[in-house]
Design a protein around this motif. Structure first.
Motif, short mmCIF file in Angstrom:
data_model
loop_
_atom_site.label_atom_id
_atom_site.label_comp_id
_atom_site.label_asym_id
_atom_site.label_seq_id
_atom_site.Cartn_x
_atom_site.Cartn_y
_atom_site.Cartn_z
N GLN A 67 0.84 -1.20 0.00
CA GLN A 67 0.00 0.00 0.00
C GLN A 67 0.88 1.25 0.00
OE1 GLN A 67 -2.94 -0.66 -0.76
NE2 GLN A 67 -4.21 -1.43 0.89
N LYS A 68 0.51 2.20 -0.83
CA LYS A 68 1.37 3.37 -1.02
C LYS A 68 1.21 4.44 0.06
CE LYS A 68 3.22 3.35 -5.50
NZ LYS A 68 3.76 1.99 -5.35
N SER A 69 0.08 4.44 0.74
CA SER A 69 -0.20 5.52 1.67
C SER A 69 0.82 5.57 2.81
CB SER A 69 -1.60 5.34 2.25
OG SER A 69 -1.71 6.04 3.45
N LYS A 119 0.24 6.77 5.56
CA LYS A 119 -0.50 6.50 6.79
C LYS A 119 -0.31 5.07 7.28
CE LYS A 119 -4.64 8.12 8.84
NZ LYS A 119 -6.03 8.37 8.83
N GLU A 120 -0.09 4.16 6.35
CA GLU A 120 0.12 2.76 6.73
C GLU A 120 1.42 2.58 7.51
OE1 GLU A 120 -2.32 1.03 6.33
OE2 GLU A 120 -3.42 1.98 4.69
N TRP A 123 9.44 1.28 -0.83
CA TRP A 123 8.69 1.72 0.35
C TRP A 123 9.60 2.40 1.38
CZ3 TRP A 123 10.38 -0.66 4.76
CH2 TRP A 123 11.06 -1.87 4.60
N ARG A 136 9.25 6.20 1.42
CA ARG A 136 8.09 6.70 2.17
C ARG A 136 8.35 6.62 3.68
NH1 ARG A 136 5.69 3.57 -1.71
NH2 ARG A 136 4.88 1.97 -0.33
N ASP A 180 0.91 10.59 12.79
CA ASP A 180 -0.04 11.17 11.83
C ASP A 180 0.06 12.69 11.82
OD1 ASP A 180 -1.17 8.98 10.75
OD2 ASP A 180 -2.96 8.98 12.03
N ASN A 203 3.10 13.97 10.09
CA ASN A 203 3.01 13.88 8.63
C ASN A 203 2.10 14.96 8.05
OD1 ASN A 203 4.74 11.73 7.89
ND2 ASN A 203 3.32 10.32 8.86
N LYS A 204 0.98 15.21 8.74
CA LYS A 204 0.08 16.28 8.27
C LYS A 204 0.80 17.63 8.35
CE LYS A 204 -4.39 14.24 9.24
NZ LYS A 204 -4.68 13.56 10.51
N ARG A 239 3.08 18.10 5.52
CA ARG A 239 2.41 18.36 4.24
C ARG A 239 2.00 19.83 4.11
NH1 ARG A 239 0.34 13.12 4.79
NH2 ARG A 239 -1.60 13.79 5.73
#
Ligand SMILES: [Zn+2]
Length: 275
Positions: free
Chosen positions: A43-45, A47-48, A177, A180, A235, A238-239, A242
């Motif tokens: 999975q690319k997100s 968030k994972e 990965w 990321r 989380d 990361n936000k 961004r």
């Protein structure tokens, strides 16, 4: 008994490349698990990736990470653990600009992933019934507590099916990965530096630079000896990243091939670290 040679990711892959084929009527998408891995996707997100244990990473240099894999029959979680990240990061910083940069985290992760012993686990039934027994015996299974009973080795009686299910082999054979993951770590460090300066000064800075943080530190409102490392904190970091500019198109951290800047790392180079 620990078999040191077999614990490296290339060894786990090599042993799996020559492993047993699936049954004849199940070979359409690849004869064995190594060939079949490409029909699942990591999975690319970002968030994972928010389940990283930052205390373990900055305390012991051990990276424990869970990767969500979209398989042919369902979604599974591949867990992976490898050590030596902090030593490799320190080397990269010293060889480079002396300051933490995203590209140093990427290179350190890649070096550790290629050279340290790696522990793996997957939540799929194939892992549970055919691999958990043998990987526990060989000290490769990351989750020791899930050792199945001896009866379950019947599905793989002679340990001839390689060193992991197709999901594990997908994650082991592909390192994209890691870019990321490096972003998640980089965002977290920057976020902590800005918002939890005391924890940054006490734990993260000494781990990264191998020296004391010497500037005056603003006391955190809620001071503890543990890093904020739950999913919320990662989380939020990361936000927070961004909303800043460093990951927008056109900046130096886009991992595209560049003829003009030899310091830039491309995904191609990451996939072929020895080229
Ligand atoms: Zn699996």
């Amino acid at each position: 008994m620990k078999n040191l040679v077999e614990d490296k990711r290339t060894e786990l892959i090599n042993k799996s490349k020559s492993a047993d084929n699936y049954a004849k009527n199940n070979q359409a998408k690849g004869k064995n698990r190594y060939e079949r891995r490409l029909h699942s996707k990591v999975q690319k997100s970002v968030k994972e990736l928010n389940s990283i244990d930052m205390n373990k990473l900055f305390g012991e240099g051990i990276l424990d990470v869970n990767l969500k894999v979209k398989g042919e029959t369902g979604d599974y979680t591949v867990s992976l653990s490898f050590s030596n990240f902090l030593n490799d990061l320190h080397d990269q910083i010293n060889k480079g600009t002396g300051k933490l940069e995203l590209r140093f985290i990427i290179r350190a992760l890649l070096t550790a992933f290629n050279h340290a012993d790696v522990y793996v686990h997957c939540t799929c039934p194939d892992f549970k019934y055919r691999f958990a027994y043998w990987l526990t015996i060989n000290d490769i299974d990351y989750i020791k507590g899930e050792q199945p009973s001896n009866g379950k080795k019947i599905a793989n009686p002679n340990d001839t099916k390689g060193r992991g299910c197709k999901h594990i082999l997908l994650v082991l054979a592909n390192s994209s990965w890691l870019t990321r993951l490096a972003s998640v770590i980089y965002n977290y460090v920057n976020y902590m530096e800005k918002h939890y300066q005391q924890m940054y000064a006490d734990i993260i800075y000494p781990a990264i630079y191998e020296r004391e943080f010497e500037e005056p530190v603003q006391m955190d409102m809620f001071s503890t000896n543990e890093l904020s490392t739950d999913k919320d904190a990662i989380d939020i970091s990361n936000k927070w990243a961004r909303t800043k500019t460093q990951f927008k198109p056109g900046n130096e951290y886009r991992f595209t091939k560049s003829e003009t800047n030899p310091d830039q790392i491309s995904v191609d180079e990451l996939e072929n670290p020895n080229s």
